[in-house]
Design a protein around this motif. Structure first.
Motif, PDB file in Angstrom:
ATOM      1  N   GLU A  51       0.812  -1.214   0.000  1.00  0.00           N
ATOM      2  CA  GLU A  51       0.000   0.000   0.000  1.00  0.00           C
ATOM      3  C   GLU A  51       0.854   1.278   0.000  1.00  0.00           C
ATOM      4  OE1 GLU A  51      -3.186   0.359  -0.473  1.00  0.00           O
ATOM      5  OE2 GLU A  51      -3.083   2.539  -0.187  1.00  0.00           O
ATOM      6  N   ASP A  52       1.957   1.266   0.726  1.00  0.00           N
ATOM      7  CA  ASP A  52       2.745   2.504   0.841  1.00  0.00           C
ATOM      8  C   ASP A  52       3.815   2.624  -0.261  1.00  0.00           C
ATOM      9  OD1 ASP A  52       4.236   0.456   1.776  1.00  0.00           O
ATOM     10  OD2 ASP A  52       4.656   1.313   3.749  1.00  0.00           O
ATOM     11  N   SER A  53       3.745   1.788  -1.288  1.00  0.00           N
ATOM     12  CA  SER A  53       4.794   1.811  -2.325  1.00  0.00           C
ATOM     13  C   SER A  53       4.409   2.662  -3.537  1.00  0.00           C
ATOM     14  CB  SER A  53       5.088   0.382  -2.794  1.00  0.00           C
ATOM     15  OG  SER A  53       4.006  -0.124  -3.557  1.00  0.00           O
ATOM     16  N   PHE A  54       3.159   3.141  -3.612  1.00  0.00           N
ATOM     17  CA  PHE A  54       2.682   3.714  -4.874  1.00  0.00           C
ATOM     18  C   PHE A  54       3.057   5.188  -5.082  1.00  0.00           C
ATOM     19  CE2 PHE A  54      -0.146   0.061  -4.092  1.00  0.00           C
ATOM     20  CZ  PHE A  54       0.191  -0.680  -5.219  1.00  0.00           C
ATOM     21  N   ASP A  55       3.751   5.771  -4.107  1.00  0.00           N
ATOM     22  CA  ASP A  55       4.231   7.138  -4.312  1.00  0.00           C
ATOM     23  C   ASP A  55       5.689   7.166  -4.749  1.00  0.00           C
ATOM     24  OD1 ASP A  55       1.734   8.287  -3.385  1.00  0.00           O
ATOM     25  OD2 ASP A  55       2.346   7.586  -1.388  1.00  0.00           O
ATOM     26  N   THR A  56       6.250   5.988  -5.014  1.00  0.00           N
ATOM     27  CA  THR A  56       7.656   5.903  -5.415  1.00  0.00           C
ATOM     28  C   THR A  56       7.786   6.008  -6.934  1.00  0.00           C
ATOM     29  OG1 THR A  56       8.032   4.412  -3.553  1.00  0.00           O
ATOM     30  CG2 THR A  56       9.733   4.466  -5.261  1.00  0.00           C
ATOM     31  N   ALA A  57       8.791   6.738  -7.388  1.00  0.00           N
ATOM     32  CA  ALA A  57       9.097   6.814  -8.821  1.00  0.00           C
ATOM     33  C   ALA A  57      10.595   6.607  -9.006  1.00  0.00           C
ATOM     34  CB  ALA A  57       8.681   8.164  -9.389  1.00  0.00           C
ATOM     35  N   ALA A  58      11.000   6.294 -10.240  1.00  0.00           N
ATOM     36  CA  ALA A  58      12.423   6.094 -10.539  1.00  0.00           C
ATOM     37  C   ALA A  58      13.081   7.447 -10.775  1.00  0.00           C
ATOM     38  CB  ALA A  58      12.580   5.174 -11.747  1.00  0.00           C
ATOM     39  N   GLY A  59      13.118   8.272  -9.717  1.00  0.00           N
ATOM     40  CA  GLY A  59      13.711   9.603  -9.829  1.00  0.00           C
ATOM     41  C   GLY A  59      15.143   9.550 -10.329  1.00  0.00           C
ATOM     42  N   TRP A  60      15.886   8.516  -9.897  1.00  0.00           N
ATOM     43  CA  TRP A  60      17.290   8.355 -10.324  1.00  0.00           C
ATOM     44  C   TRP A  60      17.386   8.214 -11.842  1.00  0.00           C
ATOM     45  CZ3 TRP A  60      18.188   3.719 -12.805  1.00  0.00           C
ATOM     46  CH2 TRP A  60      17.207   2.734 -12.638  1.00  0.00           C
ATOM     47  N   LEU A  61      16.408   7.514 -12.453  1.00  0.00           N
ATOM     48  CA  LEU A  61      16.430   7.319 -13.904  1.00  0.00           C
ATOM     49  C   LEU A  61      15.990   8.593 -14.617  1.00  0.00           C
ATOM     50  CD1 LEU A  61      16.876   5.390 -16.254  1.00  0.00           C
ATOM     51  CD2 LEU A  61      14.586   4.479 -15.880  1.00  0.00           C
ATOM     52  N   ALA A  62      14.969   9.246 -14.051  1.00  0.00           N
ATOM     53  CA  ALA A  62      14.507  10.516 -14.609  1.00  0.00           C
ATOM     54  C   ALA A  62      15.623  11.559 -14.564  1.00  0.00           C
ATOM     55  CB  ALA A  62      13.282  11.007 -13.835  1.00  0.00           C
TER      56      ALA A  62
END
Ligand SMILES: [Zn+2]
Ligand SMILES: [Zn+2]
Ligand SMILES: [Zn+2]
Ligand SMILES: [Zn+2]
Lengths: 412, 412
Positions: free
Chosen positions: B78-89
């Motif tokens: 449930e708490d994982s959906f605010d994560t993005a691949a900022g490092w790749l961006a």
């Protein structure tokens, strides 16, 4: 020829589960970065599902494609071969710095670049190593939990089983991988916990004994390997600096430590062929004096061997000595994988080149010079090379005392 | 049903060549970053070869896999959906900042996430948009040459041709893409040069006329669209700020400009269904007063339409007006692609939401407030929406003068 009562899909899923739970031991909230070839898609999908189930916050797979790698060498302009994806390497370094875990899937075509210009290959390799240094240091420093496993591919299978039809070769390679990775048993995660206990007990025994040197004898081998001052034996699961206990290599069968790079004496013969960047080196026989190789021969690929030894000053000395019983599953399979992840786990081996600082007591805070003075070798290369067999005996030496360690390739 | 005398492989290769030469116009020494689904591998291999032949220094493809995207929603905590691949961006933003070109391959499963939790979808989408903002700004500012093309996929083909067997549907979608992308002709690169000349001539004609407004009439439509002060018409190949002339969209048939967001009056009816994030909206009929939609109906999906209009204040005003003749190849094909890259090029359209600052004279140095004062709309959305057909007439209005622009959907 199925190796067990499990289907291929079941075994693939078990390999995925073991890599996530035992290999990485991923922690809830951790991001995971995977690198893999396109042939690994079915395995990656299973790894990704297991990682999310284990609480990974985001799984990102960076796919490599042998065909587009080849296209670069075939069509790239002369001045393009010093370019690397520094932007991607920097992104990965940022992710590791923020705590992401790392998984690598090995298994690409070992002879992909055999017809390409060696100068272009070495320029690309140098540019890539330079760009990835900040990311790689997070791995070599063991800052984060990481894991490497293998995926069978048609090109690799053809190299390992050249006389089998393509489909049989692929099945045979997969079965070898599943067996070696201990996933063809009732409870693979429990089997790995057992296996780690065995390896830890071996390493603890060797750390207790604090031998000064190991003495290898066998056909063509009479070698004394001094151990570094304050060497540590390691093997199996280890704790990364982020506090997560992981199994970096699956499979792994070795316990290993740092030899003293100035205290190796005598002659040693290879017991299995060595595959290095697509070249075969076989029948190696070298003589050490004060840790340095002063004479080197090979029945095949002697020129390649000599080029390796000339890489730098440390390339003529050894940075690792590892003990693997002849009865290890990979050895018993009789398969020569032509891939270090597997072959180094089939026999006792030494490695030319760089030592692991983690195999030294209190390495932190000590300069490279201090570690070298204690015997840890330094080199740009690290090439594992098999010297064990069922005809090798090994003794531990300490204060003039001799303790039998291995007899006919098995723990004494 | 082949569309031409070329084989599928030949057409795929021509699409790859056109995307590299005409779409990107890649410059020797430029790196190229591609994003694509795994179904695009054969197309990517051809694009990569053409890019290296054209002098690309390095081509990197970041593959997305619908299955692992789905796995995230199915198994993620449930708490994982605010994560993005900022490092790749961040890595991509670094690459674009250093001059890398960008290619995107569209064509994933349009209904992939239809059964997933809408709250999770919107959290993931928000996290991803935030992380990719620095990279996306390089594209929306047109700092670098970029291109988007399509790759047919089984899931997309099934949506477009639900009554055809899977293989026929895929072939039909590919043929539609090849035709629309103008690669099924003798010399596609030359055909694109011709096509760009036609679009540039149209845009130049409209820029010469400097109309105050356009008047659309037809069944259910009597709409006056005021044009922004200092609007510019654009279409076809354009010069990015790095000096490279590229065709961002393949296909493209439109000439388009910025309407005045406070000077739109009257009623307009949609002429084709609109597909928005997996939902269908059809039979749209809205009324504008002083640029603002004050009444909105739809025969299907009215609730989705009303939610879109409530996105923000700018969502009830328009940011683009585009002219496409009814005889455009995409319109003639009769295919509803359910993908904006294609459908917006089948008919005259307007877009709810954000305006393009490049369609304004001298936008540099002007603040957002100054641009808004000249009529350029501002919104987080930009949704194109078809209002053209063979029953639509369009006049250009200037100083009380009326000039016929289109009659029965064709240039007058
Ligand atoms: Zn080893
Ligand atoms: Zn090693
Ligand atoms: Zn448009
Ligand atoms: Zn638009």
């Amino acid at each position: 020829m199925p190796t067990s009562s499990f289907t291929h899909d079941q075994l693939l899923d078990r390999l995925a589960e073991v890599s996530v739970r035992t290999g990485l031991n991923i922690t809830p909230g951790q991001q995971l970065i995977i690198t893999a070839g396109l042939e690994a898609v079915p395995l990656i999908r299973r790894i990704t599902a297991h990682a999310y189930k284990a609480g990974a916050s985001l799984v990102t797979t960076l796919y490599q494609d042998d065909e587009t790698t080849l296209a670069r060498f075939q069509h790239g302009h002369e001045d393009s071969f010093d370019t690397a994806a520094g932007w991607l390497a920097n992104g990965m370094a940022e992710a590791f710095g923020k705590g992401a875990a790392r998984m690598a899937i090995t298994g690409g075509n070992p002879t992909l670049l055999k017809d390409q210009n060696p100068d272009h290959i070495s320029r690309v390799s140098r540019a890539s190593s330079t760009a990835y240094r900040p990311a790689m240091e997070r791995i070599t420093n063991f800052d984060i939990n990481w894991n490497i496993i293998a995926c069978a591919t048609p090109a690799w299978a053809e190299q390992v089983f050249p006389h089998l039809p393509a489909e049989e070769a692929l099945t045979a390679l997969w079965n070898g991988i599943f067996q070696a990775s201990r996933v063809d048993v009732a409870d693979p995660v429990a089997a790995w916990a057992d296996h780690n206990r065995t390896l830890h007990a071996r390493a603890a025994m060797l750390n207790d004994r604090r031998f000064d040197a190991l003495h290898f004898t066998g056909p063509g081998t009479d070698l004394t390997v001094g151990l570094a001052d304050g060497h540590l034996w390691a093997g199996g699961a280890e704790e990364a600096k982020n506090g997560i206990v992981c199994n970096p290599n699956i499979p792994t069968e070795e316990v290993f430590t740092t030899p003293h790079c100035a205290r190796v004496e005598g002659t040693v013969s290879s017991t299995k062929p060595l595959f290095h960047q697509g070249s075969l080196i076989d029948g190696i026989r070298v003589r050490f004096e004060k840790g340095r190789i002063v004479e080197a021969h090979a029945s095949k690929g002697e020129d390649v061997l000599k080029r390796i030894l000339d890489s730098d000053e440390g390339a003529r000395r050894i940075g690792e000595v590892a003990l693997v019983p002849h009865s290890s599953p990979i050895s018993r399979s009789g398969i020569l994988y032509q891939n270090t992840l597997f072959d180094e786990n089939a026999a006792c081996h030494i490695a030319l080149g760089q030592a692991y600082t983690k195999c030294m007591t209190n390495p932190e805070g000590q300069s490279e010079e201090e570690l070298i003075a204690r015997g840890a070798n330094h080199s740009i290369i690290h090439i594992d090379w098999m010297i064990g067999s069922d005809r090798i005996n090994i003794d531990g030496l300490k204060d003039g005392q001799r303790t039998p360690l291995m007899r006919s390739g098995e723990w004494a």
